[in-house]
Motif scaffolding. Structure first.
Motif, PDB file in Angstrom:
ATOM      1  N   ARG A  61      25.192  51.420  52.700  1.00  0.00           N
ATOM      2  CA  ARG A  61      26.389  51.470  51.779  1.00  0.00           C
ATOM      3  C   ARG A  61      26.039  50.966  50.330  1.00  0.00           C
ATOM      4  O   ARG A  61      26.577  51.447  49.359  1.00  0.00           O
ATOM      5  N   THR A  62      25.040  49.942  50.367  1.00  0.00           N
ATOM      6  CA  THR A  62      24.763  49.398  48.926  1.00  0.00           C
ATOM      7  C   THR A  62      24.506  50.267  48.020  1.00  0.00           C
ATOM      8  O   THR A  62      24.457  50.351  46.825  1.00  0.00           O
TER       9      THR A  62
ATOM     10  N   GLN B 221      33.550  55.546  53.283  1.00  0.00           N
ATOM     11  CA  GLN B 221      33.565  55.807  54.589  1.00  0.00           C
ATOM     12  C   GLN B 221      32.466  55.362  55.491  1.00  0.00           C
ATOM     13  O   GLN B 221      32.609  55.105  56.562  1.00  0.00           O
ATOM     14  N   VAL B 222      31.200  54.945  54.807  1.00  0.00           N
ATOM     15  CA  VAL B 222      30.093  54.152  55.390  1.00  0.00           C
ATOM     16  C   VAL B 222      30.649  52.830  55.958  1.00  0.00           C
ATOM     17  O   VAL B 222      30.206  52.616  57.132  1.00  0.00           O
TER      18      VAL B 222
ATOM     19  N   ASP C 280      30.820  51.940  59.680  1.00  0.00           N
ATOM     20  CA  ASP C 280      29.802  50.673  60.207  1.00  0.00           C
ATOM     21  C   ASP C 280      30.702  49.665  61.117  1.00  0.00           C
ATOM     22  O   ASP C 280      30.388  49.187  61.982  1.00  0.00           O
ATOM     23  N   ALA C 281      31.914  49.455  60.327  1.00  0.00           N
ATOM     24  CA  ALA C 281      33.079  48.334  61.171  1.00  0.00           C
ATOM     25  C   ALA C 281      33.417  48.904  62.255  1.00  0.00           C
ATOM     26  O   ALA C 281      33.376  48.009  63.349  1.00  0.00           O
TER      27      ALA C 281
ATOM     28  N   ALA D 299      30.306  48.162  69.564  1.00  0.00           N
ATOM     29  CA  ALA D 299      29.060  47.249  69.802  1.00  0.00           C
ATOM     30  C   ALA D 299      29.639  45.794  70.568  1.00  0.00           C
ATOM     31  O   ALA D 299      29.209  45.594  71.630  1.00  0.00           O
ATOM     32  N   GLU D 300      30.463  44.983  69.891  1.00  0.00           N
ATOM     33  CA  GLU D 300      30.822  43.877  70.479  1.00  0.00           C
ATOM     34  C   GLU D 300      31.755  44.001  71.450  1.00  0.00           C
ATOM     35  O   GLU D 300      31.575  43.327  72.446  1.00  0.00           O
TER      36      GLU D 300
END
Length: 685
Positions: free
Chosen positions: A271-272, A308-309, A313-314, A320-321
């Motif tokens: 995203r960066t 959107q990325v 990712d969030a 995943a958690e």
């Protein structure tokens, strides 16, 4: 005769058609259709190369590249014939010569030259270099990949079929990159041919227009130059598509997704990076004199993609958690299973010091893994048991040039294999340079001499053995000595199933009705302990069936099996039809029978130690005397005494053969007594 479908005929008929293009004039309408087919075919190849997940998924690409190149050159010949003959080559070429380039000869020439430069200088050269490097690296990596496959096969991680498929895939990969290295030359040659054909059309058309059609110079150039440019563009565009496909396929690494999906995932993984690029684009638009709208549109689009990325990712992190929390309990068994796998004790293992890893070289004559496979086959044919897979691994804890043999995790043998040396065996080795040693199996005097002196050592009368042969001989001796430990219950089950397939009655009556699989295993282990082959399992099972109906004592079952194999046992020790034997003094044999007492571990002989010691000395002296005469004698005794006497002799004299009278009597061999074993009382008498 095998039926050939339409797909199988398409390529051969197409190649024949290409040949016809070179010699048969085509009408302009048919040429239009073939030009469209050429463009579409090139586009299909390009898209297929983009959606292939790995190069081997499109392994036919080098052949298609050659066919497409020939097809395009055939169209060049056909269009050149029409241009020079009729001054007209169909509507497609006419459209590319007038509409696509706006009717401008200069623009057409510039676009044509740009396409040629892009294809010839940029894409073709780069693809050719990548294909060349890929072919070289693939060939260099083949030995390592083969070694990994053989190691997995010997460790039992993969089957023979899986290993065969992986080897075929490695070979196909090397062939593919080699073919692509040559295939890229087709594209480069095609670009050169396009330039030459264009020049021929320009010069030839100008000459024909002025000499045969009475045109002036301006009309000839206008007519034939536009047709030539149209023809060049029509053929160079498919050539550019194929050049691009060539570059894509040789630069394609193995991935789980196609090119579009993989590029989308990887370009949006940071995203960066998207935020910085978006801000930079907007910043450039703020500079004086720079058009703002294009830069602002691109910058805002990148910032929206970055947002959107972030959302994606969030969501992925939350999922995943959640999965980690739900699978915590399931992860513990996985960790336990991993520990259990690491703790697993391999039946047969070779540990090599790091400097001996070079012995594992697939394809070489002294390849260790290949020799191990040969040894497993040899022992299977000799003893009738399948040697378990041999795990081969390196160990940094071992001294240099050292190997260790382990059975069930216990070290049973160790030796050294100095690099660049061969082992010379013989009595007179003083004249040879090298390090003195002892042969690990028979304890013979030996010396590790430089490999380049092998011929000199042989001329000096020494027997020369390479490093791998030394290790394999040692391994063979270990397997033979510990064959009973290596025969697992699962092996017995597999062997029994094999007998059942050809002799079902022998198995069905014995197992499990009379004996369990474990009891059968104990009998077979007892036979292997005495070096008796168990190849003839049908005969062994038939003998066990008869014996087990009256008694299931292990010693009795083993003796019954031996009696069934009597001809095989005696033939092992006979020379030229003569079986040379050592017998027991009758008084001594009678005393041994009286001292015979059954125990849980088998029968034992309880006799005065001094008499037993005198008997062993007498036996040792007689055996040494016979061996000095070139004989290999066997000790014979009463059937009831054989098992206990064998254990007694083995403790002091190693695996010396002991046969019973009944085994020797039915052998059909001529029996020659070469000595009588006596004890102290008999000697004194």
């Amino acid at each position: 005769m095998k039926k050939v479908g339409l797909g199988g005929l398409a390529v051969p008929l197409g190649v024949v058609g290409i040949v016809m293009l070179l010699v048969v004039p085509l009408p302009a309408a048919l040429l239009d259709v073939l030009i469209v087919v050429n463009v579409t075919f090139s586009l299909v190849i390009l898209l297929t190369s983009m959606y292939a997940k790995r190069p081997l998924d499109f392994s036919v690409f080098p052949s298609l590249l050659l066919i497409a190149t020939l097809f395009r050159l055939g169209l060049n010949v056909a269009s050149t014939r029409l241009v020079l003959r009729d001054g007209y080559a169909g509507e497609v070429i006419n459209a590319f010569g007038h509409f696509v380039v706006g009717g401008s000869l200069i623009i057409g020439l510039v676009i044509f030259l740009i396409l040629v430069v892009i294809q010839f200088v940029v894409i073709t050269n780069g693809a050719g270099r990548v294909a060349e490097v890929g072919a070289r690296f693939t060939l260099d990596a083949m030995p390592g990949k083969q070694m990994a496959i053989d190691a997995d096969l010997n460790a039992g991680l993969i089957t023979e079929e899986q290993a065969r498929n992986r080897r075929a895939e490695i070979s196909a990969e090397a062939d593919f990159y080699g073919a692509m290295d040559g295939g890229s030359k087709f594209v480069k040659g095609d670009a050169i041919a396009g330039i030459v054909i264009t020049l021929i059309n320009l010069v030839g058309g100008f000459a024909i227009g002025m000499a045969q059609r009475g045109m002036n110079a301006g009309e000839a150039i206008e007519t034939y130059a536009m047709l030539t440019i149209g023809d060049g563009l029509v053929t160079q565009i498919p050539a550019l598509l194929l050049s691009t496909a060539t570059g894509l396929i040789v630069t394609r690494a193995t991935a789980e997704d196609d090119l579009g999906t993989a590029a989308s995932k990887q370009l949006t993984q940071s995203r960066t990076a998207l935020v910085i690029a978006g801000v930079a684009s907007i910043g450039l638009g703020l500079l004086p004199g720079i058009p703002k709208l294009p830069f602002f549109l691109v910058g805002i689009g990148l910032l929206i993609a970055a947002q959107q990325v972030k959302t994606r990712d969030a969501k992925a992190a939350a999922d995943a958690e959640l999965v980690a929390v739900e699978d915590t309990a399931a992860a513990r068994p996985d960790a336990t299973e991993q520990l259990i796998e690491e703790m697993r004790v391999h039946a047969l293992e070779i540990q090599l010091s790091p400097d001996l890893v070079d012995l594992v070289r697939p394809g070489a004559d002294d390849d260790l893994l290949g020799r191990i496979r040969q040894l497993r086959r040899k022992i299977a044919l000799e003893l009738g048991m399948v040697v378990p897979p041999v795990r081969t691994r390196d160990s940094v804890e071992l001294p240099l040039a050292t190997y260790v043999l382990r059975v069930a995790g216990v070290e049973v043998g160790r030796g050294t294999l100095p690099a660049g040396r061969v082992l010379a065996l013989g009595d007179d080795l003083a004249s040879l340079p090298g390090e003195e040693s002892r042969e690990p199996v028979f304890g013979l005097s030996s010396k590790w001499v430089p490999a380049e002196l092998r011929f000199a050592a042989e001329m000096a009368g020494a027997t020369v053995v390479d490093r791998v042969s030394v290790l394999i001989t040692h391994l063979s001796n270990v397997v033979t000595q510990h064959a009973d430990r290596l025969l697992s219950r699962e092996d017995v089950r597999v062997l029994t199933e094999g007998v059942k397939a050809v002799n079902p009655s022998a198995v069905e009556e014995l197992v499990p009705g009379l004996l369990s699989l474990g009891e059968v295993q104990r009998v077979l282990q007892g036979l292997l302990t005495e070096g008796v082959p168990i190849r003839d399992l049908s005969r062994i099972y038939e003998a066990l069936t008869l014996r087990a109906k009256s008694s299931t004592a292990p010693d009795g079952l083993i003796e019954a099996a031996r009696q069934a194999l009597a001809p095989t046992l005696t033939a092992q020790h006979a020379r030229d039809g003569v079986l040379r034997v050592l017998t027991l003094d009758p008084t001594l044999e009678h005393a041994l029978l009286e001292g015979l007492h059954p125990t849980e571990g088998g029968s034992q002989i309880l006799l005065d130690p001094s008499r037993l010691e005198a008997m062993m000395r007498s036996f040792g002296a007689l055996r040494t005397d016979a061996e000095n005469r070139g004989w290999t004698p066997v000790l014979v005794c009463a059937p009831a005494l054989r098992s206990a006497l064998h254990h007694l002799v083995a403790m002091q004299h190693g695996e010396s053969p002991v046969l019973s009278y009944s085994e020797v009597t039915g052998s059909g061999l001529r029996v020659e007594t070469v000595g009588v074993v006596r004890d102290a009382e008999a000697i004194a008498a």
